[in-house]
Enzyme design. Structure first.
Site, PDB file in Angstrom:
ATOM      1  N   HIS A  87       0.925  -1.241   0.353  1.00 41.93           N
ATOM      2  CA  HIS A  87      -0.220   0.422  -0.800  1.00 41.93           C
ATOM      3  C   HIS A  87       0.738   1.794   0.240  1.00 41.93           C
ATOM      4  O   HIS A  87       0.786   2.336  -0.363  1.00 41.93           O
ATOM      5  CB  HIS A  87      -0.965  -0.127   1.353  1.00 41.93           C
ATOM      6  CG  HIS A  87      -1.476   0.920   1.397  1.00 41.93           C
ATOM      7  ND1 HIS A  87      -2.442   1.265   0.688  1.00 41.93           N
ATOM      8  CD2 HIS A  87      -1.581   2.439   1.939  1.00 41.93           C
ATOM      9  CE1 HIS A  87      -3.467   2.437   1.547  1.00 41.93           C
ATOM     10  NE2 HIS A  87      -2.809   3.227   2.068  1.00 41.93           N
TER      11      HIS A  87
ATOM     12  N   GLY B 180       6.177   6.109   8.588  1.00 40.94           N
ATOM     13  CA  GLY B 180       5.619   4.690  10.168  1.00 40.94           C
ATOM     14  C   GLY B 180       6.537   3.674  10.229  1.00 40.94           C
ATOM     15  O   GLY B 180       6.345   3.068  11.109  1.00 40.94           O
TER      16      GLY B 180
ATOM     17  N   LEU C 103       9.792   4.904  14.532  1.00 43.65           N
ATOM     18  CA  LEU C 103       9.662   5.071  15.843  1.00 43.65           C
ATOM     19  C   LEU C 103       9.533   3.442  15.900  1.00 43.65           C
ATOM     20  O   LEU C 103      10.922   2.270  17.115  1.00 43.65           O
ATOM     21  CB  LEU C 103       8.340   4.891  16.842  1.00 43.65           C
ATOM     22  CG  LEU C 103       8.360   6.269  16.781  1.00 43.65           C
ATOM     23  CD1 LEU C 103       6.999   6.345  17.361  1.00 43.65           C
ATOM     24  CD2 LEU C 103       9.337   6.653  17.870  1.00 43.65           C
TER      25      LEU C 103
ATOM     26  N   ARG D  34       9.046  17.290  12.850  1.00 47.96           N
ATOM     27  CA  ARG D  34       8.193  17.243  11.908  1.00 47.96           C
ATOM     28  C   ARG D  34       6.515  17.753  12.827  1.00 47.96           C
ATOM     29  O   ARG D  34       5.721  18.193  12.206  1.00 47.96           O
ATOM     30  CB  ARG D  34       8.850  15.993  11.276  1.00 47.96           C
ATOM     31  CG  ARG D  34       9.284  15.840  10.012  1.00 47.96           C
ATOM     32  CD  ARG D  34      10.040  14.098   9.711  1.00 47.96           C
ATOM     33  NE  ARG D  34       8.163  13.692   9.757  1.00 47.96           N
ATOM     34  CZ  ARG D  34       8.334  12.143  10.233  1.00 47.96           C
ATOM     35  NH1 ARG D  34       9.034  11.632  10.475  1.00 47.96           N
ATOM     36  NH2 ARG D  34       7.086  11.818  10.216  1.00 47.96           N
ATOM     37  N   TYR D  35       6.751  17.022  13.774  1.00 46.95           N
ATOM     38  CA  TYR D  35       5.658  17.506  14.402  1.00 46.95           C
ATOM     39  C   TYR D  35       4.924  18.617  15.452  1.00 46.95           C
ATOM     40  O   TYR D  35       3.780  18.638  15.865  1.00 46.95           O
ATOM     41  CB  TYR D  35       5.473  15.994  15.463  1.00 46.95           C
ATOM     42  CG  TYR D  35       4.762  14.655  14.396  1.00 46.95           C
ATOM     43  CD1 TYR D  35       3.454  14.430  13.501  1.00 46.95           C
ATOM     44  CD2 TYR D  35       6.015  13.809  14.583  1.00 46.95           C
ATOM     45  CE1 TYR D  35       3.801  13.230  13.119  1.00 46.95           C
ATOM     46  CE2 TYR D  35       5.609  12.564  13.456  1.00 46.95           C
ATOM     47  CZ  TYR D  35       4.909  12.021  13.025  1.00 46.95           C
ATOM     48  OH  TYR D  35       4.421  11.405  11.560  1.00 46.95           O
TER      49      TYR D  35
ATOM     50  N   GLY E 247       7.108  10.826   6.380  1.00 52.57           N
ATOM     51  CA  GLY E 247       6.863  10.178   7.184  1.00 52.57           C
ATOM     52  C   GLY E 247       6.347   8.683   6.772  1.00 52.57           C
ATOM     53  O   GLY E 247       6.342   8.542   5.677  1.00 52.57           O
TER      54      GLY E 247
ATOM     55  N   ALA F 125      10.642  15.135  16.491  1.00 51.69           N
ATOM     56  CA  ALA F 125      10.080  16.145  17.163  1.00 51.69           C
ATOM     57  C   ALA F 125       9.731  17.431  16.290  1.00 51.69           C
ATOM     58  O   ALA F 125       8.812  18.311  16.355  1.00 51.69           O
ATOM     59  CB  ALA F 125      11.071  16.571  18.396  1.00 51.69           C
TER      60      ALA F 125
HETATM   61  P1  ADP Z   1       6.220   8.526  11.253  1.00 54.48           P
HETATM   62  O1  ADP Z   1       7.154   8.044  10.413  1.00 54.48           O
HETATM   63  O2  ADP Z   1       4.292   8.398  11.128  1.00 54.48           O
HETATM   64  O3  ADP Z   1       6.274   9.216  11.558  1.00 54.48           O
HETATM   65  P2  ADP Z   1       7.060   6.736  13.526  1.00 54.48           P
HETATM   66  O4  ADP Z   1       6.833   5.259  14.074  1.00 54.48           O
HETATM   67  O5  ADP Z   1       8.156   7.626  13.236  1.00 54.48           O
HETATM   68  O6  ADP Z   1       6.438   7.469  12.320  1.00 54.48           O
HETATM   69  O7  ADP Z   1       6.192   7.477  15.077  1.00 54.48           O
HETATM   70  C1  ADP Z   1       4.615   6.520  14.465  1.00 54.48           C
HETATM   71  C2  ADP Z   1       4.359   8.002  14.936  1.00 54.48           C
HETATM   72  O8  ADP Z   1       4.057   8.652  15.773  1.00 54.48           O
HETATM   73  C3  ADP Z   1       3.640   8.529  13.800  1.00 54.48           C
HETATM   74  O9  ADP Z   1       2.969   8.954  13.023  1.00 54.48           O
HETATM   75  C4  ADP Z   1       3.106  10.185  14.788  1.00 54.48           C
HETATM   76  O10 ADP Z   1       1.733  10.285  14.912  1.00 54.48           O
HETATM   77  C5  ADP Z   1       3.693   9.580  16.433  1.00 54.48           C
HETATM   78  N1  ADP Z   1       4.451  10.815  16.406  1.00 54.48           N
HETATM   79  C6  ADP Z   1       6.595   9.962  16.403  1.00 54.48           C
HETATM   80  N2  ADP Z   1       7.101  11.133  17.301  1.00 54.48           N
HETATM   81  C7  ADP Z   1       5.739  12.008  17.128  1.00 54.48           C
HETATM   82  C8  ADP Z   1       6.099  13.611  18.001  1.00 54.48           C
HETATM   83  N3  ADP Z   1       7.154  14.339  18.768  1.00 54.48           N
HETATM   84  N4  ADP Z   1       4.711  14.532  18.765  1.00 54.48           N
HETATM   85  C9  ADP Z   1       3.255  13.906  18.349  1.00 54.48           C
HETATM   86  N5  ADP Z   1       3.396  12.278  17.794  1.00 54.48           N
HETATM   87  C10 ADP Z   1       4.460  11.786  17.082  1.00 54.48           C
END
Ligand code: ADP
Length: 454
Positions: free
Chosen positions: A215, A395, A398, A337-338, A393, A335
């Site tokens: 996907h 996904g 983390l 990006r969000y 992102g 940090a």
């Molecule tokens: P992504 O590439 O989507 O950021 P990650 O695995 O890094 O994937 O993060 C998983 C999800 O956790 C993100 O899609 C986001 O929704 C949330 N997230 C991660 N870091 C933060 C943050 N610092 N503040 C808010 N939400 C976060």
């Protein structure tokens, strides 16, 4: 034979001689008859003792007699001893065999021709919730009340297996059992059970993973091929073409990032655990992350974003430098990006409880509500799908961080308040952090830096 005949002759001769001395010729004849009778009486007595002992069937209590009967008793005793030895040997083997079945990770149930349980091992008892003592002789279909199993049992064709929910498992802890039936002996059945919960979960995860990757790749591919078609079919002005090409480059970049994250994950899963012989100064890892954060802040158009890196303590971190860098950069990148423009990000490394060290990344971003926290490190799990995509992102960030941290014996901790911000902490064990060598190659600790990203 000769000895026996000789003994008989001695008895006759002895009787004849005694009779002769007492009564002459007639006395000799009578003496011979008396000698024969005495021999016969002694022989019968010995035979009776031997037969009585043989009737007991016991090795102990063998009579001590001589002659033929003595030899017969001796041979019988040897035969009995051999049988006893073979019996003990067979019992030992049976016990060892049963021990092996008892400790088998698979459940084993022996069913008689009527389908009643004759014996089961502890694993089967656990699988089916049986009491190995109480439930013996119960009909298996009465104990395993599952329509799938009854159909399978009564169907009589046991070439395949059947998977049923484990009796007593709840929806919260749904366990699944694969059952095999094998006919043996005269109408008996061997029922084997195997817990396939983990196998089925792994299979579901694999399917989900493939579906997710497909996907994720299909979306930018569709966009790209749409642009290619447009560029091919329409004679667009140069400016418009340029805009399309930039959008295409963005989608290609997105696919590249995804593939690179997937490769990172597969490398992390396949490579041996990092040793603690390679030490990287904390300042090296943190300043690289700081540079990246600034670059990303600019690229995302967040000129007012405050990025504060606390002075790196004079320590080095042990492990795979590239993995550690990727974990820190992922957290700092998230940090940036969000967190909206004008927000604040703080990064630092400090001693924590239990002699551990904490690398924290704190932001004043949107925060994450509690129900999402346990699932954040799952592959492709996103709280806000569109915001993740908008900012490039995958996904997987983390999931990578968690893998790296676990491979270094650490722990990833997330605390967050929705609407206020989040703190992501990498907790490293004391064994992974040591004071920085003061040899010339080492860099002195940096002063605290604070700047806006733009
Ligand atoms: P992504 O590439 O989507 O950021 P990650 O695995 O890094 O994937 O993060 C998983 C999800 O956790 C993100 O899609 C986001 O929704 C949330 N997230 C991660 N870091 C933060 C943050 N610092 N503040 C808010 N939400 C976060």
């Amino acid at each position: 034979m000769t000895a026996r005949a000789l003994l008989f002759a001695i008895f006759l001769a002895g009787g004849a001689a005694a009779g002769w001395v007492l009564q002459g010729q007639l006395g000799a004849l009578l003496g011979m008859a008396a000698g024969a009778a005495l021999w016969f009486a002694i022989d019968s007595f010995q035979a009776t003792r031997v037969l009585r002992w043989l009737r007991t069937g016991q090795l102990r209590g063998a009579p001590t007699v001589g002659g033929w009967w003595g030899e017969a008793a001796h041979r019988a005793r040897r035969a009995l001893a051999l049988r006893e030895e073979q019996k003990e040997d067979a019992e030992r083997r049976l016990e060892a065999f049963l021990d092996a079945i008892r400790t088998s990770p698979n459940g084993v149930v022996l069913l008689d021709p009527e389908g009643r349980i004759e014996w089961c091992n502890q694993t089967a008892a656990g699988h089916f919730g049986l009491d190995p003592a109480r439930d013996l002789q119960q009909h298996v279909v009465h104990l395993l009340r599952d329509p799938g199993f009854s159909g399978f049992y009564h169907g009589g064709s046991y070439a395949h297996d059947v998977v049923i929910p484990a009796p007593g498992s709840t929806s919260a802890s749904a366990r699944r059992l694969a059952l095999h039936l094998h006919p043996y002996g005269e109408g008996r059945l061997l029922l084997l059970s195997r817990d396939v919960t983990a196998v089925e979960q792994a299979e579901t995860m694999r399917r989900d993973f493939v579906a997710n990757v497909s996907h994720e790749i299909r979306t930018p591919l569709t966009v790209l091929s749409g642009f290619v078609e447009t560029l091919e079919s329409l004679d667009l002005p140069k400016e418009e073409r340029g805009r399309y090409l930039r959008l295409m480059a963005q989608q290609a970049q997105r696919m590249q990032t995804l593939v690179s994250d997937l490769l990172t994950l597969s490398r992390l899963e396949g490579s041996p655990l990092p040793g603690a012989n390679d030490w990287t100064p904390a300042i090296t890892l943190l300043s690289q992350a700081e540079q990246e954060a600034r670059g990303m802040g600019k690229a995302l158009g967040k000129p007012a974003l405050q990025v504060r890196f606390a002075p790196a303590p004079p320590v080095a971190i042990g492990g795979a430098a590239s993995e550690l860098q990727s974990a820190i950069s992922n957290l700092v990148g998230n940090a940036v990006r969000y967190t909206p423009d004008a927000g604040t990000i703080e990064v630092g490394l400090q001693p924590a409880e239990g002699s551990r060290w904490e690398l924290f990344v704190r932001d004043t971003g949107p925060g994450i509500s509690a129900e999402h926290l346990p699932r954040l490190t799952e592959r492709f799990y996103r709280v806000d799908r569109s915001r993740s995509r908008e900012t490039g992102g995958t996904g997987l960030g983390l999931a990578i961080v968690k893998h790296v941290v676990q491979r270094h014996g650490g722990e990833l901790k997330v605390t967050s308040v929705q609407g206020t911000g989040s703190t992501f902490s990498i907790l490293l064990p004391a064994t992974r952090v040591r004071p920085l060598d003061t040899t010339p190659a080492d860099t002195p600790a940096q002063p605290a830096t604070e700047s806006t990203a733009g």
